[in-house]
Write an enzyme that holds these catalytic residues in place. Structure first.
Site, short mmCIF file in Angstrom:
data_model
loop_
_atom_site.label_atom_id
_atom_site.label_comp_id
_atom_site.label_asym_id
_atom_site.label_seq_id
_atom_site.Cartn_x
_atom_site.Cartn_y
_atom_site.Cartn_z
N CYS A 118 0.81 -1.23 0.00
CA CYS A 118 0.00 0.00 0.00
C CYS A 118 0.85 1.28 0.00
CB CYS A 118 -0.95 0.01 1.19
SG CYS A 118 -2.05 -1.40 1.21
N HIS A 259 -3.17 7.20 2.45
CA HIS A 259 -3.61 5.93 1.90
C HIS A 259 -5.00 5.62 2.46
CE1 HIS A 259 -4.04 1.81 0.97
NE2 HIS A 259 -3.78 1.37 2.18
N ASN A 289 -10.06 -0.17 -0.01
CA ASN A 289 -8.60 -0.06 0.01
C ASN A 289 -8.05 -0.61 -1.30
OD1 ASN A 289 -5.86 -0.44 0.42
ND2 ASN A 289 -6.07 -1.24 2.50
O1 UT7 Z 1 -3.65 -0.92 3.73
C1 UT7 Z 1 -3.16 -1.22 5.00
C2 UT7 Z 1 -3.72 -2.48 5.39
N1 UT7 Z 1 -4.92 -2.62 6.08
C3 UT7 Z 1 -5.44 -1.84 7.04
O2 UT7 Z 1 -5.05 -0.74 7.25
C4 UT7 Z 1 -6.53 -2.43 7.88
C5 UT7 Z 1 -6.32 -2.10 9.34
N2 UT7 Z 1 -7.33 -2.67 10.23
C6 UT7 Z 1 -8.62 -2.33 10.17
O3 UT7 Z 1 -9.02 -1.55 9.33
C7 UT7 Z 1 -9.57 -2.91 11.21
O4 UT7 Z 1 -8.80 -3.58 12.20
C8 UT7 Z 1 -10.64 -3.87 10.63
C9 UT7 Z 1 -11.64 -3.08 9.82
C10 UT7 Z 1 -9.94 -4.91 9.76
C11 UT7 Z 1 -11.38 -4.57 11.77
O5 UT7 Z 1 -11.92 -3.63 12.67
P1 UT7 Z 1 -11.76 -3.86 14.26
O6 UT7 Z 1 -12.51 -2.80 14.93
O7 UT7 Z 1 -10.28 -3.95 14.53
O8 UT7 Z 1 -12.51 -5.24 14.47
P2 UT7 Z 1 -11.96 -6.60 15.08
O9 UT7 Z 1 -10.96 -7.21 14.15
O10 UT7 Z 1 -11.53 -6.38 16.49
O11 UT7 Z 1 -13.27 -7.46 15.08
C12 UT7 Z 1 -14.35 -7.17 15.96
C13 UT7 Z 1 -15.39 -8.22 15.78
C14 UT7 Z 1 -14.84 -9.66 15.87
O12 UT7 Z 1 -15.81 -10.44 16.53
P3 UT7 Z 1 -15.65 -10.80 18.10
O13 UT7 Z 1 -14.34 -11.52 18.21
O14 UT7 Z 1 -15.66 -9.49 18.80
O15 UT7 Z 1 -16.84 -11.65 18.36
C15 UT7 Z 1 -14.72 -10.08 14.44
O16 UT7 Z 1 -14.84 -11.48 14.28
O17 UT7 Z 1 -15.97 -8.13 14.47
C16 UT7 Z 1 -15.92 -9.41 13.82
N3 UT7 Z 1 -15.76 -9.17 12.39
C17 UT7 Z 1 -16.83 -8.95 11.58
N4 UT7 Z 1 -18.13 -8.89 11.81
C18 UT7 Z 1 -18.93 -8.63 10.76
C19 UT7 Z 1 -14.62 -9.09 11.67
N5 UT7 Z 1 -14.91 -8.83 10.39
C20 UT7 Z 1 -16.25 -8.73 10.29
C21 UT7 Z 1 -17.15 -8.46 9.25
N6 UT7 Z 1 -18.49 -8.42 9.53
N7 UT7 Z 1 -16.74 -8.22 8.00
#
Ligand code: UT7
Length: 337
Positions: A118, A259, A289
């Site tokens: 990225c 980004h 992204n």
């Molecule tokens: O280009 C550079 C690369 N990428 C990035 O910059 C991405 C960086 N990270 C992020 O943008 C965020 O961490 C995410 C959007 C990927 C995730 O957001 P988060 O607030 O960190 O969520 P999380 O990973 O802590 O997940 C929270 C909950 C989990 O469930 P439990 O364990 O709390 O029951 C996940 O399993 O949300 C669940 N979850 C979803 N639920 C519905 C994860 N993905 C999804 C989904 N739909 N698509």
């Protein structure tokens, strides 16, 4: 910049995004997710998906043709081509060589890819600028082109909702006028955190086998929470460092073009820099992204909508797999329309 060196500025910019839009509503029929979750956690509403026969070299060539057309230039005017991509058409040759042929660029010019995920566009911009400052290369095409849809696991809801396809291209040009265009830049990397966002198979260490394919080892995998944490810290630090390098304060910067990964990352970076979100134009809601394509896509939109004006200070900043990061401060020189 020594007095013998040239300034390098963006003479023109062009983009291309595939026609096909994939909405959150459609995704919620494919994996266990919802429009509400995706919007709240990432800010994304829809993303573009390339057709099966639409590759990064095709999207990059279309973006470059727009940029060349806006500059009133032809393929023969280009002295250097750098393509930033983490989703090359094929492992080799480079996407740049494929693009050179598609665009009909001259054969006496260097054409190569940069792999910085990225952060690729910011890396490519710096490499091109440094190659051009001496005056050896007068005009360069720097292109970010990605087909993330081909490396995303469409059964993994933690990643498949985030990414999209597209391309953006800039024509860089040298000028003897000092203090225009690219004023300062920095790049960094931390390979100790490579596993936070990676693909474990498909390279020479683990070539494709029926087992690697059935185990889904050719897909992108990410520790989203950790990547988020690093992204905010490193992007804010990179902005501060490039501002200090150029002796500029954040108040003087008209536009920050980060980004486009997650709206919450942008908000956190803006807050750390003490800058209002109105100076952070974004388009990730409509493109997701797009990795190395995201900055040129956002930059072109902000310019085309009349936000960025001649003389504005613009700070672009990126973060990605590697881990890698980079920031560039530029004084906008109104590009050709
Ligand atoms: O280009 C550079 C690369 N990428 C990035 O910059 C991405 C960086 N990270 C992020 O943008 C965020 O961490 C995410 C959007 C990927 C995730 O957001 P988060 O607030 O960190 O969520 P999380 O990973 O802590 O997940 C929270 C909950 C989990 O469930 P439990 O364990 O709390 O029951 C996940 O399993 O949300 C669940 N979850 C979803 N639920 C519905 C994860 N993905 C999804 C989904 N739909 N698509």
């Amino acid at each position: 910049m020594s007095s013998a060196e040239h300034s390098v500025f963006i003479r023109a910019i062009g983009v291309h995004a595939p026609d096909r839009k994939l909405t959150n509503a459609e995704l919620s029929k494919m994996v266990d997710t919802s429009d509400e979750w995706i919007k709240t956690r990432s800010g994304i509403s829809e993303r573009r998906i390339a057709a099966a026969n639409e590759n990064p070299s095709d999207m990059g060539a279309k973006a470059a043709a727009v940029a060349l057309g806006r500059a009133g230039l032809t393929a023969a005017d280009i002295d250097l081509l750098i393509v930033a991509t983490m989703t090359p058409d094929v492992p080799f040759p480079s996407t740049a060589c494929l693009l050179q042929a598609k665009l009909g660029l001259r054969r006496d010019i260097p054409c190569f890819d940069i792999s910085a995920a990225c952060s690729g566009f910011v890396y490519a911009l710096q490499v091109a600028t440094d190659m051009m400052r001496s005056g050896r290369y007068r005009r360069a095409l720097v292109i970010g082109a990605e087909k993330l849809s081909s490396v995303v696991d469409w059964t993994d809801r933690t990643t498949c909702v985030l990414f999209g396809d597209g391309a953006g291209a800039v024509v860089l040009e040298t000028t003897p006028t000092p203090h225009v265009g690219i004023l300062g830049n920095l790049l960094g990397a931390d390979g100790n955190n490579a596993e936070l966002l990676h693909c474990v198979a498909g390279g020479s260490a683990a070539p494709a086998t029926p087992d690697s394919i059935s185990a889904g080892k050719h897909f992108l995998r990410m520790n989203g929470k950790e990547v988020f944490r690093h992204a905010v810290r490193v992007m804010a630090e990179s902005c501060e460092r490039v501002l200090a390098q150029c002796n500029v304060t954040s108040d003087q910067v008209a536009w920050f073009i980060p980004h486009q990964a997650n709206i919450r990352i942008l908000e956190a970076v803006a807050s750390q820099l003490n800058v209002g979100m109105e100076r952070f134009p974004f388009n990730l809601d409509r493109y997701g992204n797009t990795s190395a394509a995201s900055i040129p896509l956002a930059l072109e939109e902000a310019w085309r909508e009349g936000k960025i004006k001649h003389g504005d200070l613009v700070l672009i900043v990126a973060f990605g797999s590697g881990l890698t990061w980079g920031a560039t401060l530029l004084r906008w020189h109104e590009p050709s329309r």
